[in-house]
Scaffold this active site. Sequence first.
Site, PDB file in Angstrom:
ATOM      1  N   SER A 119       0.785  -1.087   0.040  1.00  0.00           N
ATOM      2  CA  SER A 119       0.195   0.055   0.109  1.00  0.00           C
ATOM      3  C   SER A 119       0.786   1.363  -0.081  1.00  0.00           C
ATOM      4  CB  SER A 119      -1.010   0.007   1.298  1.00  0.00           C
ATOM      5  OG  SER A 119      -0.239  -0.348   2.399  1.00  0.00           O
ATOM      6  N   HIS A 138      -2.268  -2.701  -6.519  1.00  0.00           N
ATOM      7  CA  HIS A 138      -2.778  -2.298  -5.225  1.00  0.00           C
ATOM      8  C   HIS A 138      -4.216  -2.368  -5.139  1.00  0.00           C
ATOM      9  CE1 HIS A 138      -3.238   0.760  -1.731  1.00  0.00           C
ATOM     10  NE2 HIS A 138      -3.295  -0.559  -1.382  1.00  0.00           N
ATOM     11  N   GLU A 150      -4.623   0.033  -8.126  1.00  0.00           N
ATOM     12  CA  GLU A 150      -3.520   1.010  -8.638  1.00  0.00           C
ATOM     13  C   GLU A 150      -2.373   0.062  -9.085  1.00  0.00           C
ATOM     14  OE1 GLU A 150      -3.221   5.097  -5.910  1.00  0.00           O
ATOM     15  OE2 GLU A 150      -2.878   3.126  -4.877  1.00  0.00           O
ATOM     16  N   ASN A 188      -3.440   6.564  -0.832  1.00  0.00           N
ATOM     17  CA  ASN A 188      -3.029   6.466   0.370  1.00  0.00           C
ATOM     18  C   ASN A 188      -2.215   7.561   0.817  1.00  0.00           C
ATOM     19  OD1 ASN A 188      -4.204   4.090   1.220  1.00  0.00           O
ATOM     20  ND2 ASN A 188      -2.434   2.815   0.787  1.00  0.00           N
TER      21      ASN A 188
END
Length: 292
Positions: A119, A138, A150, A188
């Site tokens: 992540s 991801h 992702e 993130n």
Amino acid sequence: MKVAVIGAGTMGAGIAQTFAQCDEVEKVYLCDIKQEYADGGLGKVKKNLDRSVAKGKMEQGKADAIIAKFETGLNTIAVDPDLVVEAALEVMDIKKNCFKDLQENIVKNENCIFASNTSSLSITEIGAGLAKPVIGMHFFNPAPVMKLVEVIQGANTPDETVEAVKAISVKLGKTPVQVNEAAGFVVNRILVPMINEGIFVYSEGVADIEGIDTAMKLGCNHPMGPLELGDYIGLDIVLAIMDVLYKETGDSKYRACPLLRKMVRGKKLGVKTGIGFYKYNADRTKTPVDKL
């Protein structure tokens, strides 16, 4: 297509379920460091499917067919996958050693693609020194539901591998977004500092837990407030991502809130441990914690 998922925790089990639900996937190896962990991951998948059947969203025959695709065990069962998705702990050495062992001792398919569900960690560093490159793939929690993947290209990840993983993501019913390597990638890097700031706001006594979450839900039209979302992601994961952002950038704006670090040390990680900013009850209800 045969897929091996390494790590049978919440994310690993969800990713494995996502692949097993795809008609083009014939086999899913769900692996962990202990057989009981791998079996536990399959148990999570069964519970999810049972819930879908009970709600009338899936027929029992379909659920049975999905489960039939699984084989659980240690990493050593992943001999012939076309794709490996690593979903182990968010620790660089663990991920690097995992890929090294898979490539040198276990996986025999020369065309296998090696992907990490990290992540926030550097894809380039994860793949450094390996015979074959690594790509970031991801997923987001819960993986069977969330549409985004992702796709992160490291410095040594070939363009054709990127295109292959994007195509696989589409077959899974996901929307791939290609991302150049950077700490935290896109989601993130934006989302986790917001959660961290929510924790600072609480720790400074600006508002209580429910107040902060309600304000962000109603004021920003978010489906979930930052403290509840942190509990859902796992506060240990939130802390790990904040530490990566701070280490990679050196920017003080990514300093983890001391309360977050304290809660992780106290094993108050959120939903996975039954308590974080909220206490999670057996009937799936939650109540905010009085004092942290």
